[in-house]
Design an enzyme around this catalytic site. Structure first.
Site, PDB file in Angstrom:
ATOM      1  N   TYR A 158       0.834  -1.206   0.000  1.00  0.00           N
ATOM      2  CA  TYR A 158       0.000   0.000   0.000  1.00  0.00           C
ATOM      3  C   TYR A 158       0.868   1.255   0.000  1.00  0.00           C
ATOM      4  CZ  TYR A 158      -2.885   3.782   1.841  1.00  0.00           C
ATOM      5  OH  TYR A 158      -3.488   4.991   2.035  1.00  0.00           O
ATOM      6  N   LYS A 196       1.269   4.029  -3.078  1.00  0.00           N
ATOM      7  CA  LYS A 196       0.942   5.443  -2.904  1.00  0.00           C
ATOM      8  C   LYS A 196       2.142   6.330  -3.236  1.00  0.00           C
ATOM      9  CE  LYS A 196      -2.336   7.108  -1.698  1.00  0.00           C
ATOM     10  NZ  LYS A 196      -3.428   7.649  -2.545  1.00  0.00           N
TER      11      LYS A 196
END
Length: 282
Positions: free
Chosen positions: A123, A127
């Site tokens: 994650y 990002k």
């Protein structure tokens, strides 16, 4: 200003609420827009002709990203870059929200925007890739890193604690994850002030102050008067697929300098949210 908000999760919905009184705002979410599709993005941009686009769409399932790396990157990296490229072609700015998960939490003090990134999870890495893709595609970018985000209708830590407290006599909450609980409404208000400055770049946007997950749970239980016992524990007692930064407090001095005021303090804003959540469910 005519603003397109892409992604109507807990942050996107509050962005629309905050921006609507002063701007013409259009909010879009799947299936009306798919940021991984150039055709879908272009169709929405052509239809609404915005003067600024806010990308609040994201693959936010931290654990799920470990099993679906391609899905996380498709939305958080490729999709973010695609949307930034499309806005650059129109000569309009873009806002992208990122996360404290781009850091490894090992610095030992608050992170400033220029600190080296070292994500620990898929994650966080996806990002960070989205930050890079956005900045490379559109020079008129605001990249806003936030953390421990909560808002009405969201599946966030605050709502989880409330739900667990209503179903259990006692809870165990970790003491070794430290950050800044941040209300989506405050992020939306900071965003509105920031986009008026045209001071493009990377900014940290979290509520002021620091607490552990345990201290946050204590505050929730105290404010709501919940009848539940809280017990301290370590994150190692709850193994997860995704590794999380232990100390990911973000320094918001740069934001305060640009918008002319500091972010609200986390405890007072939590109290406001807990009062507000009963009135707005989604």
């Amino acid at each position: 200003m005519k603003i397109l908000v892409v992604g109507l999760g807990q942050l996107g919905k509050d962005l629309v609420r905050v921006l609507e009184p002063s701007h013409t705002v259009v909010g879009k979410d799947v299936p009306d827009i798919d940021i991984t599709s150039a055709e879908s993005v272009q169709m929405v941009l052509d239809e609404h002709a915005p003067e600024l686009v806010i990308n609040a769409a994201a693959f936010t399932d931290v654990e799920g990203a470990e099993d679906n790396e391609s899905g996380a990157y498709a939305v958080n990296a490729a999709g973010a870059g695609l949307l930034a490229k499309a806005t650059a072609a129109l000569g309009i700015p873009i806002v992208l929200y990122s996360t404290d998960f781009v850091f490894d939490g090992k610095k030992g003090s608050d992170y400033v925007e220029g600190d080296g990134t070292a994500p620990l999870s898929v994650y966080g890495a996806s990002k960070l890739a989205g930050e890079i893709a956005t900045a490379e595609a559109n020079s008129k970018h605001f990249i806003l890193r936030t953390a421990w985000l909560y808002g009405p209708g969201g599946n966030n830590f605050i709502e989880k604690i409330i739900g667990w407290a209503q179903q259990n006599d006692s809870l165990r909450v970790v003491t070794d994850e430290v950050g800044s609980p941040t209300h989506t409404w405050d992020v939306a208000e900071a965003t509105e002030r920031l986009i008026e400055t045209e001071r493009y770049g990377v900014y940290h946007v979290v509520n002021r102050g620091v607490c552990s997950r345990f201290e946050l749970a204590q505050a929730i239980v105290e404010i709501l008067g919940l009848d539940v016992g809280l017990n301290e524990c370590l994150s190692s007692e709850f193994p997860t697929k995704a590794e999380r930064p232990e100390y990911s407090v973000l320094d918001c001095s740069s934001l305060a300098d640009v918008i002319g005021q500091p972010m609200p303090e986390w405890r007072s804003t939590l109290e406001n949210y807990l009062e507000r959540r009963s009135k707005i469910k989604s």
